[in-house]
Design an enzyme around this catalytic site. Structure first.
Site, PDB file in Angstrom:
ATOM      1  CE  LYS A 150     -55.345 -19.666-109.151  1.00 27.11           C
ATOM      2  NZ  LYS A 150     -54.110 -18.958-109.515  1.00 27.11           N
ATOM      3  CD  GLU A 204     -50.249 -17.765-118.424  1.00 29.64           C
ATOM      4  OE1 GLU A 204     -51.040 -16.967-117.895  1.00 29.64           O
ATOM      5  OE2 GLU A 204     -49.432 -18.437-117.795  1.00 29.64           O
ATOM      6  CG  HIS A 246     -57.714 -20.041-113.963  1.00 30.22           C
ATOM      7  ND1 HIS A 246     -58.390 -19.338-112.992  1.00 30.22           N
ATOM      8  CD2 HIS A 246     -56.443 -19.564-113.914  1.00 30.22           C
ATOM      9  CE1 HIS A 246     -57.559 -18.486-112.401  1.00 30.22           C
ATOM     10  NE2 HIS A 246     -56.378 -18.610-112.932  1.00 30.22           N
TER      11      HIS A 246
HETATM   12  C1  BG6 Z   1     -53.408 -16.706-112.411  1.00 29.28           C
HETATM   13  C2  BG6 Z   1     -52.239 -17.653-112.374  1.00 29.28           C
HETATM   14  O1  BG6 Z   1     -54.448 -17.188-111.611  1.00 29.28           O
HETATM   15  O2  BG6 Z   1     -53.871 -16.604-113.741  1.00 29.28           O
HETATM   16  C3  BG6 Z   1     -51.143 -17.206-113.318  1.00 29.28           C
HETATM   17  O3  BG6 Z   1     -51.718 -17.681-111.050  1.00 29.28           O
HETATM   18  C4  BG6 Z   1     -51.685 -16.971-114.708  1.00 29.28           C
HETATM   19  O4  BG6 Z   1     -50.095 -18.162-113.347  1.00 29.28           O
HETATM   20  C5  BG6 Z   1     -52.920 -16.079-114.642  1.00 29.28           C
HETATM   21  O5  BG6 Z   1     -50.675 -16.362-115.487  1.00 29.28           O
HETATM   22  C6  BG6 Z   1     -53.593 -15.977-115.976  1.00 29.28           C
HETATM   23  O6  BG6 Z   1     -54.613 -15.042-115.901  1.00 29.28           O
HETATM   24  P1  BG6 Z   1     -54.953 -14.119-117.138  1.00 29.28           P
HETATM   25  O7  BG6 Z   1     -56.227 -13.472-116.792  1.00 29.28           O
HETATM   26  O8  BG6 Z   1     -53.813 -13.162-117.273  1.00 29.28           O
HETATM   27  O9  BG6 Z   1     -55.016 -15.007-118.300  1.00 29.28           O
END
Ligand code: BG6
Length: 478
Positions: free
Chosen positions: A158, A226, A250
């Site tokens: 992606k 986040e 997501h």
């Molecule tokens: C990624 C995004 O796909 O997913 C990021 O580009 C994000 O911005 C990340 O921080 C979050 O993934 P995870 O698994 O760390 O929660």
């Protein structure tokens, strides 16, 4: 343990990328150590820098040490892994240089199956995807040109396009070189154990599914928060923004897993048929409804981040109210909140059930205090909790919300694989259930395009770092 996959050669475009360093090399190394890879495999890193095979092996070693401190780099297994690493320098845009790639793949593929089974991984900036795919096709390295009865597959990271139009174009280009059954559009969320468990929870437990409808569910809330900003990805974020980075993939994949109908069976296409139907049923956003259903935000200080325009209007937060216009979900709001630099880091889904018809234990409005909920914590906790009301001990009849909780850590002793371990292994074995199909990717873009169109020209609202986003985001609940 599953049967070992075919001998294969993995070709990683973007050998120097952050993704390769942080996710791909550690996952491939550990899969090899755990005995999940076949007896013979080769990994060819492809990049623009001039590196020898030895330089590349040293680079992979350095990255494993830097980014995967938990990994055990025992000498002999690591040597065995290293001896399977090769490097090709390539100008991605120069069709002629793909002949070198062809030659290198041939040169390292003496063992049976290595040349017949090739897995490409595009860990490159999104704009390079079409050009690389076309050049693979012209060089006779595409998936539709298998002459030897093997397979050639491609994993595409992606963001898959930047809107519906570019995603469609990419689908056309890729479709000319690889069949849909050889295309693995990756969304690492689908490799997370608690995300895979959503379908299992829904369809392996007789008590929940009958309630999983508009008759009993009041609303669904998905939060992807986040507590850190865009880090060093200013240039990427300026192009993408949160809607493209998190919502298009997501968040909508979580929504699809929560709202899908039971699949006919567990084949990849049966499951993906149901997810595609959900995405197709999502009501498009319009300028008339966007006032209450779309709140976009930008954290204070975003404009001073590296590679960010001083007057940027890119969103780092979104609060959205979705409707899934089908029989099961009519009038049930699906709230999605996602953002950077918020108060905490967590991914959580809350299913809130309707109140009982009669509230004996307090005023009618107090029901929401103890309303039944199923709470999926995807991360950092990996739990599922069921909330219900219970009588607080004492003479008076007062109800309090209490929880029954399942926790992966305490219920299962074996450590799960990371999403990249799992999804790489799936792609190597040809399992597509947890990869996004062409129709879903297009439906998701259509939704995100409608959000962007609906707020056209509206600037995101500023919110303080480590807050819950713009205060106005509560409007989505109205
Ligand atoms: C990624 C995004 O796909 O997913 C990021 O580009 C994000 O911005 C990340 O921080 C979050 O993934 P995870 O698994 O760390 O929660």
């Amino acid at each position: 343990m599953q049967e070992k996959p075919d001998n294969f050669t993995a070709v990683i475009f973007g050998a120097n990328s952050d993704l390769a360093a942080r996710k791909l090399y550690p996952s491939l190394y550990e899969l090899a150590q755990w005995g999940h890879l076949p007896d013979e495999y080769r990994i060819i890193g492809v990049g623009r820098s001039a590196l020898s095979h030895e330089d590349f092996r040293a680079l992979v070693h350095e990255k494993l040490v830097a980014f995967s401190p938990g990994i055990v780099l025992d000498e002999s297994p690591f040597k065995a892994f290293c001896s399977r690493l090769f490097y090709v320098r390539l100008d991605f845009k120069d069709g002629d240089s793909y002949k070198d790639l062809y030659r290198e793949i041939m040169a390292v593929s003496h063992e049976a199956g290595l040349f017949e089974h090739i897995l490409y991984y595009l860990a490159t900036p999104p704009d390079l995807a079409p050009v690389i795919i076309r050049n693979l096709g012209h060089a006779g390295l595409g998936g539709n040109q298998e002459s030897c009865g093997g397979w050639r597959k491609i994993i595409v990271e992606k963001p898959y396009g930047r809107d519906l139009e570019t995603a469609r174009q990419l689908n056309v280009v890729i479709g000319e070189v690889f069949g849909e059954d050889r295309i693995f559009r990756i969304d690492h969320y689908l490799g997370k154990e608690p995300v895979q468990n959503i379908m299992v929870f829904r369809f392996s437990n007789g008590i929940f599914e009958p309630l999983w409808t508009r008759n009993y569910i009041a609303n669904v809330e998905i939060t992807i928060a986040e507590d850190f900003g865009i880090r060093d990805r200013g240039a990427f974020y300026e192009e993408a923004g949160l809607l493209r980075d998190i919502v298009q993939n997501h968040a909508l994949q979580l929504l699809a897993a929560l709202a899908m109908e039971p699949p006919v069976d567990l084949s990849a296409d049966s499951v993906r048929d149901e997810k595609a139907k959900v995405l197709r049923s999502i009501r498009p956003f319009t300028a008339d409804t966007a006032g209450e259903s779309v709140i976009l935000g930008q954290y204070e200080g975003y404009r001073s981040e590296k590679n960010v325009a001083p007057d940027s209007t890119v969103e780092t937060f979104a609060a959205l109210k979705f409707h899934v216009d089908n029989w099961r979900w009519k009038d049930v709001p699906f709230y999605v909140k996602a953002g950077k630099n918020l108060a905490e880091t967590l991914t959580r889904i809350v299913i809130t059930f309707k109140c009982p018809p009669q509230n004996y234990f307090g005023p009618a409005e107090s029901c929401s205090y103890t309303a039944n909920q199923v709470v999926f914590s995807i991360q950092p906790e990996e739990t599922i909790a069921l909330r219900f009301g219970a009588k607080r001990p004492g003479e008076a009849i007062i109800t309090d919300p209490v929880y029954m909780k399942f926790d992966y850590k305490t219920s299962f002793s074996e450590a799960g694989m990371t999403p990249y371990h799992r999804l790489l292994l799936d792609a190597i074995s040809g399992e597509q259930m947890n990869f996004i199909r062409q129709d879903s990717v297009e439906h998701s873009w259509a939704i995100v395009d409608s959000i962007r169109g609906a707020v056209n020209g509206r600037s995101p609202e500023l919110y303080p770092i480590h807050s819950h986003g713009p205060e106005s985001s509560v409007r989505i609940y109205s």
